[in-house]
Design a protein around this motif. Sequence first.
Motif, short mmCIF file in Angstrom:
data_model
loop_
_atom_site.label_atom_id
_atom_site.label_comp_id
_atom_site.label_asym_id
_atom_site.label_seq_id
_atom_site.Cartn_x
_atom_site.Cartn_y
_atom_site.Cartn_z
N THR A 1 0.86 -1.05 0.08
CA THR A 1 0.59 -0.07 -0.21
C THR A 1 1.00 1.24 0.02
OG1 THR A 1 -0.21 0.36 2.41
CG2 THR A 1 -2.26 -0.85 1.46
N ILE A 2 2.09 1.94 -0.61
CA ILE A 2 2.92 2.04 -0.44
C ILE A 2 2.84 3.16 -1.45
CG2 ILE A 2 5.13 3.34 -0.66
CD1 ILE A 2 5.83 1.24 1.54
N ASN A 3 2.41 4.18 -2.23
CA ASN A 3 2.54 4.70 -3.24
C ASN A 3 3.96 5.76 -3.46
OD1 ASN A 3 0.08 4.49 -4.29
ND2 ASN A 3 -1.02 6.28 -2.61
N LEU A 4 4.33 4.80 -4.18
CA LEU A 4 5.67 5.39 -4.82
C LEU A 4 5.57 6.72 -5.99
CD1 LEU A 4 7.62 2.55 -4.84
CD2 LEU A 4 8.14 4.22 -2.97
N THR A 5 6.62 8.00 -5.98
CA THR A 5 6.97 8.86 -7.31
C THR A 5 7.51 7.78 -8.49
OG1 THR A 5 8.58 9.13 -6.36
CG2 THR A 5 6.79 10.76 -6.37
N GLU A 6 7.09 8.26 -9.53
CA GLU A 6 8.61 7.36 -10.49
C GLU A 6 9.47 7.75 -10.04
OE1 GLU A 6 7.81 9.34 -14.65
OE2 GLU A 6 6.22 8.00 -14.79
N GLN A 7 9.85 8.28 -9.36
CA GLN A 7 11.85 9.34 -9.35
C GLN A 7 11.85 7.26 -8.36
OE1 GLN A 7 14.46 10.52 -10.38
NE2 GLN A 7 13.76 11.67 -11.58
N GLU A 8 10.91 8.41 -7.73
CA GLU A 8 11.13 6.86 -6.52
C GLU A 8 11.88 5.77 -6.71
OE1 GLU A 8 9.26 9.82 -1.99
OE2 GLU A 8 7.73 8.45 -3.94
N ALA A 9 10.36 5.37 -7.35
CA ALA A 9 10.01 4.10 -8.24
C ALA A 9 11.89 3.41 -9.03
CB ALA A 9 9.18 3.98 -9.48
N LYS A 10 11.89 4.40 -9.88
CA LYS A 10 13.63 4.38 -10.25
C LYS A 10 14.27 4.17 -9.81
CE LYS A 10 16.75 7.69 -11.64
NZ LYS A 10 16.78 8.54 -11.82
N ASN A 11 14.79 5.12 -7.95
CA ASN A 11 15.59 4.04 -7.04
C ASN A 11 15.45 3.15 -6.60
OD1 ASN A 11 17.19 6.75 -7.33
ND2 ASN A 11 15.77 7.69 -5.65
#
Lengths: 85, 318
Positions: B209-219
């Motif tokens: 249930t964690i929403n990641l931004t694109e940049q966070e997902a990339k990291n």
Amino acid sequence: MRKFVITIKDRRLLDQILLLPKHSRGKLFEKALAIYLESDEGSAVFEMLRKDSGEKESKPASRRSSNIAPVKQNSVRKIFGDLKS
Amino acid sequence: MLLGLDIGFGDVKAVGENGVKIKIPTAVAYAGEGALDLDKFSPTHREYSYSGRKYVIGETAVSRAFSTRSFDFLKRYAPLLAYKAIEELPAFPPSMAVGLPLGYYTSGYEKDFAHAMRKIDVDGRALEMDVEVYPQGLGAFFDYCLDENGDEREGTDINGLVIDVGFSTVDVIAFENGAAVKVDSGMLERAGISKPAQDLARVLQAETTINLTEQEAKNALMKGKLSVYGFEKDLSEIIRKVVEDYADWLMSVITSRWEDRVQRADRLILAGGGAYYLKPYIPAKYRRVLFVPDEPEFSNARGFLKALKAAAREKAAQ
């Protein structure tokens, strides 16, 4: 033998050339160029270019930069191909 | 000092002379936008005045960065991102070569972009530079064909493709006898590494249930792990599956659109940050012709720098 990359902008002409097998495309250009060179326009253009290149060649060596290593001319332009916008 | 600059939608990569390399996340946000403006107490906090507003850039802006998917974004914020990179260089570069995604590399966009980059005005300081604009992907080809001094390498009059896997786009440059071919080059939009990053974010959202931004997902994709409630979650198995599916999809798109060129290629140059992830999953039949440059995410910027050097020497030799 030296290779040249030729850009053909006329789409119709390009489509026709692409119908030819690859090994015969160069021969076609050689033949077309030979015919052009024999024409009045072609011989005049090449005579002019020959004169220009002769003038450049005859520039004294001292006018050229001596501390620059020789580079393959226009490598950036060559690699760029016809991608330039 | 000359500068090769690759402003991707994921990261800004800059390569200067003497091995200088800089990488900054392509993240821009308004300064002081949080409910409590506590950012300014951070020792690394730095605000930039630009076009009448204050901004934060790079790592500081990752969690609240503007969406970064258009030419307008590039034109508006590329000067600010370039300024940030230039600030980290040991000396000011009077000449810079910068890339534009292939799909935006039209005469109008190129002129607009070059104009925006020639004079950069940030924090009341105006930087003026000579600017060359090249299509992204071509930088990787320059990098392959030219040596460190900008001289053309032997044996580069070859046929093939550059597959430049960026964050948002994949730029494919066809080349023949060592020269790029426009008619067979193209850009695959939203086909870059943001695609598996989004897939990863979707799986994580369902599982944690964690929403990641694109940049966070990339990291997370890059690091292979994510911190959840203080625990480190190992993502390697999820990432393996996501990237494997992505590699299959991308190679099938490329081989179907560029089938003839892939079959006859002397070299398939796999470049861009995505090359790291894709390399292990490229099918064995391509291995003979596959070439992945060192630090592939820097190959465009490195190639732009080499092209600048070659152009400068050619100009001087004339």
